[in-house]
Write a protein that holds these residues in place. Structure first.
Motif, PDB file in Angstrom:
ATOM      1  N   ILE A  12       1.169  -1.637  -0.205  1.00  0.00           N
ATOM      2  CA  ILE A  12       0.081  -0.228   0.164  1.00  0.00           C
ATOM      3  C   ILE A  12       0.640   1.680  -0.247  1.00  0.00           C
ATOM      4  N   ASP A  13       0.067   2.451  -0.180  1.00  0.00           N
ATOM      5  CA  ASP A  13       1.270   3.609  -0.281  1.00  0.00           C
ATOM      6  C   ASP A  13       0.412   4.102   1.347  1.00  0.00           C
ATOM      7  N   ALA A  14       0.605   5.280   1.714  1.00  0.00           N
ATOM      8  CA  ALA A  14       1.264   5.452   3.000  1.00  0.00           C
ATOM      9  C   ALA A  14      -0.349   6.963   3.400  1.00  0.00           C
ATOM     10  N   ASN A  15      -1.522   6.507   2.430  1.00  0.00           N
ATOM     11  CA  ASN A  15      -2.622   6.639   2.512  1.00  0.00           C
ATOM     12  C   ASN A  15      -3.304   6.313   3.006  1.00  0.00           C
ATOM     13  N   ASP A  16      -2.925   5.092   2.890  1.00  0.00           N
ATOM     14  CA  ASP A  16      -4.317   3.680   2.218  1.00  0.00           C
ATOM     15  C   ASP A  16      -4.035   3.180   4.543  1.00  0.00           C
ATOM     16  N   LYS A  17      -5.243   2.575   4.749  1.00  0.00           N
ATOM     17  CA  LYS A  17      -6.072   1.983   5.945  1.00  0.00           C
ATOM     18  C   LYS A  17      -5.626   0.691   6.128  1.00  0.00           C
ATOM     19  N   VAL A  18      -4.476  -0.346   6.742  1.00  0.00           N
ATOM     20  CA  VAL A  18      -4.340  -1.893   6.602  1.00  0.00           C
ATOM     21  C   VAL A  18      -5.734  -2.053   7.719  1.00  0.00           C
TER      22      VAL A  18
END
Length: 67
Positions: A12-18
């Motif tokens: 993921i990129d830094a803006n997506d939430k796991v």
């Protein structure tokens, strides 16, 4: 020896939430068992870190939009 990368570093990129299974279930309005069933039927995309399954918030949003 190469250091193991975490799920956030791999997918993921830094803006997506796991999300955990439990968090995804709350968003989708179903039980955690229902999320697992949909994952194993390949209805939901998942990522694996060790034995744990994770979903990405952006994937869930995309699925909800397609409904």
């Amino acid at each position: 020896m190469e250091k193991k990368r975490t799920i956030t570093e791999r997918y993921i990129d830094a803006n997506d939430k796991v999300l955990t299974i439990k968090e995804a279930a709350k968003i989708l309005g179903i039980t955690p068992c229902g999320v697992r069933k949909r994952i194993y039927r390949n209805l939901l995309p998942r990522h694996k870190q060790g034995k744990r399954l994770y979903l990405l918030h952006s994937d869930l949003v995309g699925i909800i939009r397609d409904l």
